[in-house]
Design a protein around this motif. Structure first.
Motif, mmCIF file in Angstrom:
data_model
loop_
_atom_site.group_PDB
_atom_site.id
_atom_site.type_symbol
_atom_site.label_atom_id
_atom_site.label_comp_id
_atom_site.label_asym_id
_atom_site.label_seq_id
_atom_site.Cartn_x
_atom_site.Cartn_y
_atom_site.Cartn_z
ATOM 1 N N LEU A 158 36.346 37.673 46.510
ATOM 2 C CA LEU A 158 36.066 37.195 45.142
ATOM 3 C C LEU A 158 37.303 37.354 44.261
ATOM 4 O O LEU A 158 37.659 36.459 43.492
ATOM 5 C CB LEU A 158 34.892 37.977 44.560
ATOM 6 C CG LEU A 158 34.453 37.550 43.158
ATOM 7 C CD1 LEU A 158 33.766 36.190 43.208
ATOM 8 C CD2 LEU A 158 33.517 38.573 42.542
ATOM 9 N N ALA A 159 37.960 38.506 44.390
ATOM 10 C CA ALA A 159 39.137 38.771 43.552
ATOM 11 C C ALA A 159 40.259 37.793 43.878
ATOM 12 O O ALA A 159 40.882 37.223 42.971
ATOM 13 C CB ALA A 159 39.605 40.212 43.765
ATOM 14 N N TYR A 160 40.518 37.585 45.164
ATOM 15 C CA TYR A 160 41.604 36.671 45.532
ATOM 16 C C TYR A 160 41.269 35.228 45.148
ATOM 17 O O TYR A 160 42.147 34.450 44.789
ATOM 18 C CB TYR A 160 41.920 36.790 47.020
ATOM 19 C CG TYR A 160 42.653 38.069 47.379
ATOM 20 C CD1 TYR A 160 43.038 38.972 46.401
ATOM 21 C CD2 TYR A 160 42.971 38.371 48.691
ATOM 22 C CE1 TYR A 160 43.699 40.145 46.717
ATOM 23 C CE2 TYR A 160 43.642 39.546 49.023
ATOM 24 C CZ TYR A 160 43.995 40.430 48.032
ATOM 25 O OH TYR A 160 44.660 41.576 48.348
ATOM 26 N N ALA B 259 39.522 34.377 42.553
ATOM 27 C CA ALA B 259 39.763 34.295 41.107
ATOM 28 C C ALA B 259 41.255 34.218 40.815
ATOM 29 O O ALA B 259 41.687 33.436 39.951
ATOM 30 C CB ALA B 259 39.146 35.514 40.422
ATOM 31 N N ILE B 260 42.040 35.005 41.531
ATOM 32 C CA ILE B 260 43.489 35.010 41.285
ATOM 33 C C ILE B 260 44.107 33.672 41.694
ATOM 34 O O ILE B 260 44.948 33.113 40.992
ATOM 35 C CB ILE B 260 44.147 36.183 42.035
ATOM 36 C CG1 ILE B 260 43.722 37.510 41.396
ATOM 37 C CG2 ILE B 260 45.668 36.063 42.011
ATOM 38 C CD1 ILE B 260 44.067 38.729 42.206
ATOM 39 N N ALA C 158 29.354 41.408 35.386
ATOM 40 C CA ALA C 158 30.565 41.967 35.998
ATOM 41 C C ALA C 158 31.239 40.931 36.887
ATOM 42 O O ALA C 158 32.471 40.796 36.879
ATOM 43 C CB ALA C 158 30.214 43.212 36.809
ATOM 44 N N THR C 159 30.442 40.189 37.638
ATOM 45 C CA THR C 159 31.021 39.183 38.530
ATOM 46 C C THR C 159 31.723 38.103 37.717
ATOM 47 O O THR C 159 32.826 37.662 38.082
ATOM 48 C CB THR C 159 29.912 38.542 39.394
ATOM 49 O OG1 THR C 159 29.160 39.575 40.004
ATOM 50 C CG2 THR C 159 30.500 37.650 40.468
ATOM 51 N N ILE D 181 33.051 38.408 34.801
ATOM 52 C CA ILE D 181 34.306 38.954 34.255
ATOM 53 C C ILE D 181 35.384 38.977 35.332
ATOM 54 O O ILE D 181 36.521 38.538 35.114
ATOM 55 C CB ILE D 181 34.080 40.364 33.678
ATOM 56 C CG1 ILE D 181 33.191 40.281 32.436
ATOM 57 C CG2 ILE D 181 35.411 41.017 33.309
ATOM 58 C CD1 ILE D 181 32.766 41.628 31.893
ATOM 59 N N VAL D 182 35.028 39.491 36.496
ATOM 60 C CA VAL D 182 36.020 39.571 37.582
ATOM 61 C C VAL D 182 36.500 38.174 37.970
ATOM 62 O O VAL D 182 37.684 37.958 38.227
ATOM 63 C CB VAL D 182 35.401 40.297 38.809
ATOM 64 C CG1 VAL D 182 36.238 40.086 40.055
ATOM 65 C CG2 VAL D 182 35.278 41.785 38.511
ATOM 66 N N PHE D 183 35.574 37.225 37.962
ATOM 67 C CA PHE D 183 35.944 35.873 38.394
ATOM 68 C C PHE D 183 36.819 35.158 37.357
ATOM 69 O O PHE D 183 37.782 34.482 37.713
ATOM 70 C CB PHE D 183 34.678 35.055 38.660
ATOM 71 C CG PHE D 183 34.959 33.678 39.198
ATOM 72 C CD1 PHE D 183 35.243 33.495 40.538
ATOM 73 C CD2 PHE D 183 34.989 32.584 38.359
ATOM 74 C CE1 PHE D 183 35.535 32.241 41.040
ATOM 75 C CE2 PHE D 183 35.283 31.323 38.847
ATOM 76 C CZ PHE D 183 35.557 31.151 40.187
ATOM 77 N N ALA E 271 38.532 36.530 34.703
ATOM 78 C CA ALA E 271 39.628 37.257 34.051
ATOM 79 C C ALA E 271 41.012 36.653 34.337
ATOM 80 O O ALA E 271 41.781 36.426 33.387
ATOM 81 C CB ALA E 271 39.591 38.732 34.434
ATOM 82 N N PRO E 272 41.357 36.370 35.600
ATOM 83 C CA PRO E 272 42.697 35.821 35.826
ATOM 84 C C PRO E 272 42.908 34.473 35.134
ATOM 85 O O PRO E 272 43.960 34.246 34.531
ATOM 86 C CB PRO E 272 42.776 35.662 37.350
ATOM 87 C CG PRO E 272 41.770 36.605 37.883
ATOM 88 C CD PRO E 272 40.657 36.622 36.879
ATOM 89 N N TYR F 90 43.240 34.954 31.442
ATOM 90 C CA TYR F 90 44.528 35.589 31.143
ATOM 91 C C TYR F 90 45.660 34.558 31.188
ATOM 92 O O TYR F 90 46.510 34.500 30.302
ATOM 93 C CB TYR F 90 44.783 36.710 32.144
ATOM 94 C CG TYR F 90 46.124 37.395 31.976
ATOM 95 C CD1 TYR F 90 46.385 38.178 30.859
ATOM 96 C CD2 TYR F 90 47.117 37.254 32.935
ATOM 97 C CE1 TYR F 90 47.601 38.805 30.706
ATOM 98 C CE2 TYR F 90 48.337 37.880 32.792
ATOM 99 C CZ TYR F 90 48.581 38.652 31.682
ATOM 100 O OH TYR F 90 49.795 39.267 31.534
ATOM 101 N N LEU G 6 47.872 33.444 28.069
ATOM 102 C CA LEU G 6 49.338 33.573 28.054
ATOM 103 C C LEU G 6 49.997 32.249 27.672
ATOM 104 O O LEU G 6 50.924 32.210 26.864
ATOM 105 C CB LEU G 6 49.836 33.972 29.443
ATOM 106 C CG LEU G 6 50.045 35.435 29.756
ATOM 107 C CD1 LEU G 6 50.745 35.572 31.095
ATOM 108 C CD2 LEU G 6 50.874 36.121 28.684
ATOM 109 N N LEU H 59 53.650 31.121 19.945
ATOM 110 C CA LEU H 59 54.834 31.898 19.566
ATOM 111 C C LEU H 59 56.073 31.027 19.482
ATOM 112 O O LEU H 59 56.904 31.181 18.594
ATOM 113 C CB LEU H 59 55.075 33.016 20.585
ATOM 114 C CG LEU H 59 54.188 34.254 20.467
ATOM 115 C CD1 LEU H 59 54.415 35.179 21.645
ATOM 116 C CD2 LEU H 59 54.490 34.996 19.161
#
Lengths: 463, 526
Positions: free
Chosen positions: A194-196, A198-199, A238-239, A241-243, A245-246, A249, A253, A260
Motif C-alpha cells: 500500500l505504501a509503495y 501510494a508513493i 488511516a488507510t 491518509i497513508v494512501f 499522503a504522498p 505532499y 510542494l 513562492l
C-alpha cells in the motif's frame, strides 16, 4: 486470567502479522529483484544506449531531452529562466527534470542532453526488471515472463521513447508499478504494498499529472475493498491518509513552489480554464497527451500475469501466458519502426529555415522567444552575434518591453499546435499568433511561425 | 579504613590509571553492605566491568587518546576556518549532508525490511501450549525501583499476572538505600511469593545499571529479564522468550521484546511519543535484527541468558543508556540479539518537562555509548562486518548527531526561504544543494510517512493522522538532545530520573494494552 492473557497477546500482533497468518505461510518476498532482474536491467539499459547511439542522439531532434537539460542548466544557474520549467508547466512537469539535474553538469555522454536520456533509460530498465520480478512473484513461467520483457524492451515504441529521453517511460513505470502493487495489496493486504503504491502514484503526479486518473481509480478500489470488509474504527481513515499522503505532499510542494516563485499557486493550470479552447486543452491533456495505450497494456500485463501464475492446467497456463505477452506485442510493436523516430512536428521541421531567414534579413536585432522554444532557438542561432536572443520561459510583455528598450526587437511566435499549445505565451494570450498585440505589428510569417515587430510609442523607440 | 576499601574492590589491579580514584568514588563501607545483606563478592561483581575492562565503560567520557583525536580535529577545523572559512564551512556542510543521506537511506532500508514482514521471533500458541511447567527453566526478573511509589500497585499486579510457574520464578525488586518512601511502600504491600527485595547501597553512580548489576549478582535464573516499575509485559512473554531462546542458536543471548505505551492517548505528547516508539521498535529494530546488526536495546524487557550476561560483566554502571551499551557489547563479543514478537506496555511520559529530562538522558547515553565504542573504532566492523557496523553508526551515533544538528539546518532553511540570505546560498554550491534538497523535501517527508506507517502497522489507526504533526515533536527531541549533550560535559553519569505515574495523577484511565477500543481491536486481530 488465561482469557485475559489471550486477549492481550492477540492484541500485541500487528495487522501485518495478521495478514501473514491469514495468508498461510506467505511472506512478502524480501528479494523481489534477483539476478535475472539484474541481468534484464543491464540488457534493457544496453539496448537503450544502443538505440540512442544508432539513432544519433542527441543530434536527432529530441526536444524534451534538450528542454529538460536546458531547464536543469538554468536551475543550477540560479533559477532565473528555469522557473517555469521547474514548477509551472504541465507540458514538462518537474520530476524528470529534477532527476536530470543530478547529471546535467557532467560531460557528455553522461551530462547535457544525455542527462535526460540516462534518466529515462534507467527508469526504462527498471521497468523491464519490475515486469520480470512481478511475473516471477506471480508464478508465471519463464518463457512467458522473458517473452513479455523482451517484447517490451526491444519494441520500437519503448526504444523510441527511451532513446529520445522522453518521459513517457515514467508514466509506463508508474502505471505498471501502481497496478502490480495494487494487485499485491488486494491479495495480501500488506502495508508495504500500500505504501509503495501510494508513493509510486504520488511521485507519478510530478512526472505526468495525468497519473491523477490512475490515482483516482486506485483510490476507489482501495476504499471499495475496505468498505466491504468489517474493519475497526479509524482503519479506513488511516488507510486513506497513508494512501493519499504522498500525492497530497507532491501536489502541495508543486503548488507552494508556484506560489513562492511565480506568485500564482495554480500557475500550471493557467489558461486551461480560459474560455477559448478550454475544452480542447482539457481533452488534449487528459486523453491525447498521455500514452494511455502502452500504459494500460502494461497494466494488462500485470493483471493477466497475476491470473496466469495462479492458473491450473496446462492449457489455461499457456493461454494466460500468451495473454501476458499479447499486450506488449500489440501496443509496443503496432507502430513499427516509425515509432523510433521523433514525432513529426511541422514547426520543428521549419525552425532551422526560420532562424536562417531571420539571421539573413533582420540583423542586427533582438529576437524575443518565450517559452521552451527559446532553447531550440538558442541551439540554432550561430555565434555571429548578428541576432541576439532574449529568452524567458514566462511571457511578461512589460518586462520584455523594458529589457529591449531602444533596440530593434522582434517577437517570434510558433503556431499553437502540439506541444507549442502549452507555451506560456499561448496560455496567457491565446490570440497572440493570429492577431497583433498593442505593442506588435506584423513583420512576416512562415508556414508555422510568425514574426511580429515590437513597437513602442515612447520617445526612445521613436529615435 | 584503607584496608577495608581494598577488600571491597577487585584485587586484580585494573589497567585504568585512575583506579584508585574509582576506589574512592565507589567505596561503600563493608559494615553497611553487610547490613543490607550484600556480600563482598556481590558488591565486587557490580563494578567488575569498570575494573576489568574500564575502556568498555563510560567511567570517563573521553580517554586520553580520544582527547588527542578531538583536539587534532578541532585544530584542523580552526585552521580551515581561518584559512578559507567559506570552503571549510562548505566542506563541513557537504559532510553533514552526506551523513543525512546515509541515515535516510539506511533507515529506509530497515523500514523496507520490517514492512516486508519481519516481526522478530514469533512464538505460536501451539508452541506455548506444548510447554510443560515442570520443564520450564528458572527465570529471574529484575525490577529496579527508585521513587516509584505511584507505580507499585501496578507493578505488583503485573508481576502476579505473569504466566510462569511461581516456583521457577525469581523477581528481585531493587530498591535504593536512600529511597525510604519506596522501601516503606514495598514493606506495606503483600509481595508475590517469588518476589524478593534487595536494597542497593547508596553511592555513586546512582544509576539503574548499578542496581541491575547488584540484581544480576543475586540472580538464580537460567534466564533473566529486566522490567521497569511501570511495565506491563504480555503475561506469556517469559514463556515466549523460553521458546524463542530454544529456537535460536546459542549465540543469540538476548531477546528484545517490543515496547509500547498503555497511555498512548493521554495527550498529544503521549500520542507522538507512541508513534516514535512504534517506529523504533516495530520498524527500525526488527530491520536491524534481520540484518544481524547490533541492536541498541530498549531499557526494559531485555531477556538474557544469564550466564552469558555474567560473562559480559553485566551493565556499565556509568552509562545512562546501559541498555544500548550492552546491545553494542553483545555484538562486539560475537553474540547476537533478536527481536521477540511480544509487547511490553509502558507508561509514556506525558509532561513535556519530564519528557525532555528523559530524552536528555537517552541522548547523553547514546553519545556515551558511541564514544566508548569509538575507542576501538574497527572492533564492531571486524566482528559483524562493515554493512552491519554501519547500522551501529547510523542508529547509535547518527541518532543523537542528527538531533543536535537538525536545529541548525532548520534555521538555515528558514533563513533561506524568508530572507533569501546569500550566506546560505554560498554554503550550498552544486551538487550539495541538490542533495540538501533531497534531504529537505524527500528525507523529511519520508520520515513523516514512516511515522504514519508505524502507527498503522501497530494497529493504532486513530493515531495515524497525528503522524503528520511529528515535525513539531522533532523540535522537542532536539531540545532534549541539546540538554543531554550539555549535561554530558558537566554531569556525564547523572541519571535524569523519569517520573512515572503521571497518568494516574492525571486521572487517565488506561485500557488493556493501551487500546482505546479493546473490543474492536480484538476483533480486528482475530
Amino acid at each position: 486470567m488465561a482469557q485475559g492473557a489471550k486477549v492481550v497477546a492477540t492484541e500485541g500482533r500487528t495487522p501485518a502479522d495478521q495478514s501473514k497468518a491469514d495468508s498461510g505461510t506467505m511472506r512478502e518476498p524480501q528479494r523481489a529483484f534477483g539476478r535475472t532482474e539484474a541481468a534484464i536491467f543491464l540488457v534493457a539499459l544496453s539496448l537503450a544506449a544502443g538505440a540512442a547511439w544508432y539513432l544519433g542522439f542527441p543530434a536527432m531532434r529530441s526536444r524534451e531531452a534538450n528542454v529538460r537539460a536546458s531547464v536543469a542548466d538554468d536551475l543550477l544557474a540560479g533559477l532565473s529562466r528555469g522557473r517555469q520549467g521547474f514548477i509551472g508547466s504541465l507540458a514538462y512537469p518537474p520530476f524528470p527534470t529534477l532527476v536530470a539535474v543530478a547529471l546535467v553538469k557532467l560531460p557528455p555522454p553522461l551530462g547535457g542532453p544525455w542527462a535526460a536520456f540516462w534518466t529515462q533509460a534507467m527508469l526504462g530498465a527498471f521497468l523491464a526488471a519490475s515486469v520480470s520480478a512481478w511475473l516471477r512473484i506471480c508464478g508465471v513461467g519463464a518463457t512467458a515472463r522473458l517473452g513479455a520483457v523482451l517484447l517490451l524492451v526491444a519494441s520500437p515504441v519503448f526504444l523510441g521513447w527511451v532513446s529520445r529521453g522522453a518521459s513517457e517511460v515514467c508514466l509506463l513505470l508508474v502505471a505498471f508499478a501502481g497496478c502490480s502493487l495494487l494487485l499485491h495489496w488486494l491479495r495480501t493486504g500488506h502495508l508495504r504494498a500500500l505504501a509503495y503504491l501510494a508513493i509510486a502514484l504520488g511521485t507519478g503526479l510530478a512526472a505526468w499529472p495525468q497519473t491523477l486518473a490512475l490515482l483516482t481509480v486506485a483510490f476507489a478500489v482501495v476504499v471499495f475493498r475496505l468498505a466491504r470488509a468489517a474493519r475497526p474504527r479509524h482503519h479506513l481513515e488511516a488507510t486513506v491518509i497513508v494512501f493519499l499522503a504522498p500525492a497530497v505532499y507532491i501536489a502541495a510542494l508543486w503548488t507552494a513552489a508556484n506560489w513562492l516563485i511565480m506568485g500564482e499557486p495554480f500557475f500550471f493550470l493557467r489558461g486551461l480554464g480560459s474560455a477559448q479552447g478550454a475544452g480542447e486543452r482539457w481533452r488534449t491533456i487528459c486523453a491525447e497527451a498521455a500514452p494511455w495505450g502502452p500504459a494500460l497494456a502494461l497494466c494488462a500485463v500485470a493483471i493477466v500475469g497475476r491470473f496466469a501464475g495462479a492458473a491450473k492446467g496446462r492449457r489455461s497456463r499457456v493461454l494466460l501466458g500468451l495473454g501476458t505477452i499479447a499486450p506488449c506485442a500489440i501496443f509496443f510493436w503496432l507502430e513499427g519502426a516509425n515509432a523510433l523516430l521523433p514525432p513529426h512536428t511541422p514547426s520543428d521541421d521549419e525552425l532551422p529555415s526560420v532562424i536562417a531567414d531571420c539571421e539573413r534579413n533582420l540583423s542586427p536585432a533582438v529576437l524575443v522567444v518565450s517559452g521552451y522554444r527559446g532553447y531550440d532557438v538558442s541551439r540554432l542561432l550561430g555565434d555571429g552575434q548578428r541576432i541576439s536572443l532574449y529568452h524567458t520561459l514566462s511571457f511578461y510583455p512589460s518586462d520584455m518591453l523594458s529589457k529591449t528598450r531602444g533596440m530593434r526587437a522582434y517577437l517570434l511566435v510558433p503556431e499553437p499546435r502540439g506541444m507549442d499549445l502549452w507555451e506560456d505565451m499561448h496560455l496567457r494570450y491565446p490570440r497572440i499568433y493570429e492577431e497583433p498585440m498593442p505593442f506588435t505589428v506584423y513583420e512576416r510569417s512562415w508556414k508555422h511561425w510568425r514574426l511580429w515587430r515590437i513597437v513602442r510609442l515612447d520617445r526612445s523607440d521613436r529615435r | 579504613m584503607h584496608r577495608q576499601r581494598k577488600t571491597q574492590m577487585p584485587r586484580k589491579r585494573p589497567r585504568q590509571p585512575g583506579a584508585h580514584v574509582l576506589n574512592e568514588v565507589l567505596y561503600v563501607p563493608e559494615a553497611r553492605l553487610r547490613s543490607l545483606g550484600i556480600s563482598d563478592g556481590t558488591w565486587r561483581e557490580t563494578f567488575r566491568l569498570v575494573f576489568e575492562r574500564p575502556e568498555d565503560t563510560a567511567v570517563k567520557v573521553l580517554t586520553a587518546g580520544q582527547w588527542v583525536v578531538a583536539l587534532a580535529f578541532l585544530l584542523v577545523l580552526v585552521a580551515g576556518l581561518l584559512a578559507d572559512p567559506s570552503l571549510a564551512l562548505t566542506v563541513i556542510n557537504a559532510l553533514v549532508i552526506g551523513f543525512y543521506l546515509t541515515i535516510v537511506a539506511y533507515k529506509f532500508w530497515l523500514i523496507h525490511l520490517s514492512l516486508g514482514g519481519s516481526a522478530g521471533i514469533t512464538v505460536s500458541a501451539d508452541e506455548l501450549a506444548a510447554l510443560r511447567d515442570e520443564a520450564l527453566p528458572p527465570y529471574t526478573i529484575l525490577v529496579p525501583l527508585f521513587h516509584e511509589t505511584e507505580s507499585l500497585d501496578r507493578l505488583l499486579e503485573g508481576l502476579r499476572a505473569i504466566d510462569y510457574p511461581a516456583d521457577r520464578l525469581q523477581a528481585l525488586l531493587l530498591l535504593e538505600e536512600d529511597d525510604a518512601a519506596t522501601r516503606e511502600a514495598v514493606r506495606s504491600k503483600e509481595l508475590p511469593p517469588f518476589a524478593r527485595v534487595i536494597v542497593v547501597p547508596d553511592g555513586h553512580p546512582k544509576t539503574k545499571p548499578r542496581a541491575c548489576n547488584v540484581g544480576l549478582a543475586h540472580a538464580t535464573g537460567e534466564y533473566l529479564v529486566t522490567y521497569d516499575a511501570e511495565d506491563r509485559p504480555e503475561p506469556d512473554q517469559l514463556k515466549k522468550a523460553v521458546v524463542a531462546f530454544a529456537k535460536t542458536p546459542t549465540d543469540v543471548i538476548c531477546l528484545q521484546a517490543r515496547l509500547n505505551f498503555y497511555n498512548k492517548r493521554q495527550n498529544l505528547l503521549t500520542r507522538l511519543f507512541t508513534l516514535e516508539y512504534s517506529m523504533w521498535f516495530d520498524l527500525f529494530l526488527p530491520g536491524l535484527s534481520d540484518l544481524g546488526a547490533p541492536i541498541p536495546l530498549g531499557g526494559t524487557s531485555n531477556h538474557f541468558r544469564t550466564a552469558r550476561l555474567r560473562e559480559l560483566m553485566g551493565w556499565d554502571p556509568f552509562n545512562v543508556t546501559e541498555d544500548c551499551d550492552l546491545g553494542v557489547r553483545i555484538a562486539r563479543r560475537g553474540y547476537a540479539t533478536r527481536m521477540l514478537d511480544s509487547t511490553t506496555w509502558e507508561e509514556a511520559c506525558s509532561h513535556p518537562r519530564h519528557w525532555i529530562r528523559q530524552r536528555s538522558r537517552w541522548v547523553k547515553g547514546y553519545i556515551q555509548t558511541y564514544l566508548v565504542a569509538l575507542r576501538r573504532p574497527f572492533a564492531i566492523a571486524r566482528r559483524v562486518g562493515l554493512a552491519r557496523a554501519l547500522g551501529f553508526h547510523v542508529m547509535v551515533g547518527g541518532t543523537p548527531f542528527s538531533l543536535l544538528v537538525n536545529p541548525l539546518y532548520w534555521t538555515l532553511t528558514t533563513l533561506w526561504f524568508t530572507l533569501r540570505w546569500e550566506g546560505v546560498t554560498r554554503l550550498f554550491p552544486f551538487p550539495i544543494v541538490l542533495w540538501g534538497l533531497v534531504c529537505l523535501f524527500a528525507g523529511n517527508f519520508a520520515f513523516v510517512y514512516a511515522t504514519l506507517l508505524a502507527a498503522f502497522r501497530r494497529g493504532d489507526y486513530d493515531l495515524v493522522k497525528y503522524g503528520l504533526l511529528v515535525p513539531f515533536y522533532w523540535l522537542l527531541m532536539s531540545v532534549g538532545a541539546w540538554k543531554g549533550f550539555l549535561q554530558l560535559l558537566t554531569r556525564p553519569s547523572y541519571w535524569e530520573k523519569t517520573r512515572h505515574g503521571l497518568d494516574i495523577e492525571a486521572g487517565y484511565v488506561e485500557h488493556p494494552s493501551g487500546s482505546e477500543e479493546p473490543a474492536a481491536r480484538t476483533a480486528d486481530s482475530g
